[in-house]
Design an enzyme around this catalytic site. Structure first.
Site, PDB file in Angstrom:
ATOM      1  N   TYR A  40      17.782  41.429  33.063  1.00  0.00           N
ATOM      2  CA  TYR A  40      18.337  42.001  31.840  1.00  0.00           C
ATOM      3  C   TYR A  40      17.258  42.108  30.758  1.00  0.00           C
ATOM      4  O   TYR A  40      17.107  43.156  30.117  1.00  0.00           O
ATOM      5  CB  TYR A  40      19.487  41.147  31.338  1.00  0.00           C
ATOM      6  CG  TYR A  40      20.059  41.609  30.020  1.00  0.00           C
ATOM      7  CD1 TYR A  40      20.968  42.666  29.962  1.00  0.00           C
ATOM      8  CD2 TYR A  40      19.687  41.003  28.819  1.00  0.00           C
ATOM      9  CE1 TYR A  40      21.488  43.094  28.752  1.00  0.00           C
ATOM     10  CE2 TYR A  40      20.197  41.427  27.607  1.00  0.00           C
ATOM     11  CZ  TYR A  40      21.097  42.477  27.573  1.00  0.00           C
ATOM     12  OH  TYR A  40      21.600  42.905  26.380  1.00  0.00           O
TER      13      TYR A  40
ATOM     14  N   LYS B 133      15.755  45.536  28.917  1.00  0.00           N
ATOM     15  CA  LYS B 133      15.774  45.787  27.485  1.00  0.00           C
ATOM     16  C   LYS B 133      14.365  46.007  26.931  1.00  0.00           C
ATOM     17  O   LYS B 133      14.182  46.726  25.941  1.00  0.00           O
ATOM     18  CB  LYS B 133      16.501  44.648  26.772  1.00  0.00           C
ATOM     19  CG  LYS B 133      17.992  44.644  27.054  1.00  0.00           C
ATOM     20  CD  LYS B 133      18.594  45.963  26.599  1.00  0.00           C
ATOM     21  CE  LYS B 133      19.945  46.275  27.116  1.00  0.00           C
ATOM     22  NZ  LYS B 133      20.462  47.578  26.651  1.00  0.00           N
TER      23      LYS B 133
END
Length: 257
Positions: free
Chosen positions: A153, A157
């Site tokens: 994750y 990002k």
């Protein structure tokens, strides 16, 4: 007033941003993963101009969402809000053989950016977790290393910031920026998240629509409507270009440079 398309806008921050923009008098087109979510959104936000449907986990659906969006006409801004969270316990693979987190969080905004008629503004949602994350561009498919959901994750990002900054360089006539909404108590963030939910959706709406001089910039990173330093590695132009190369290879969709 502006015409704005928001991905992942049937709940969470995307829905909150859509509601705020509608209250401000803007025209908003929503995006839903499927028809059931679209029906819920029609009830929740009857003022939305239209709803585009498609699961951004697959390349075919990404391209279809872009086609549906283009059929509605040009937008003043696109907010790339749709995302998968950091609690994935294993490497969930999409129909295209890609990790779900990478497909939804990175490849989808890339394909939509490359395929939707170019708006005046592009807004990409990142996260404070991008700081300290490597891009992981040698193994975006997570086949050479053990799966780590939080790391996957965070890397996705980080890549969203790379994408925003690459587009800002390639397209100087477009305002392309990234932001972090904070760790807030949404379905993704969890009920114990400590940041202010009431502020979390405002920056993306502001960047997409405001005439404030502070919002009419490009290649910047924001938090709560203020410019904030991002991880300095995201300014690496060679890394930005490499991400675009990776996304183009995996999707087969070229980005105008």
């Amino acid at each position: 007033m502006s015409r704005i398309f928001i991905t992942g806008s049937t709940d969470g921050l995307g829905l909150m941003a859509a509601r705020l923009l509608l209250q401000q008098g803007h025209r908003v087109v929503l995006h839903a993963r499927n028809e059931a979510r679209a029906d819920d959104a029609r009830t929740t936000l009857p003022g939305a101009e239209a709803i585009v449907t498609g699961d951004l986990a697959s390349l075919d659906a990404m391209c279809d969402v872009a086609e549906q969006t283009n059929e509605l006409g040009r937008f003043d801004a696109v907010i790339h809000n749709a995302a998968v969270g950091y609690r994935e316990p294993r490497r969930i693979e999409t129909v295209d053989g890609l990790p779900l987190v990478f497909a939804v969080n990175v490849l989808a905004p890339y394909v939509l950016t490359a395929s939707i008629d170019t708006p005046a503004r592009l807004v990409y949602l990142s996260s404070g977790m991008h700081r300290g994350a490597s891009a992981g561009l040698d193994d975006v498919q997570w086949v050479a290393r053990p799966w780590n959901g939080a790391e996957a994750y965070a890397q996705s990002k980080f890549m969203d910031v790379l994408l925003a900054f690459a587009v800002a360089r390639y397209w100087p006539d477009v305002l392309s920026n990234a932001l972090e909404p904070g760790w807030v108590p949404t379905k993704m963030g969890g009920s114990s998240a400590p940041d202010d939910l009431n502020k979390a959706h405002r920056t993306q709406a502001w960047l997409a629509s405001s005439d404030d001089e502070a919002a009419r910039v490009s290649g910047r990173y924001f938090f709560h409507m203020r410019e904030r330093a991002c991880d300095s590695a995201a300014r690496d132009r060679a890394m930005q270009d490499r991400l675009i190369d990776v996304c183009e290879r995996l999707s087969g969709v070229p980005l105008r440079r």
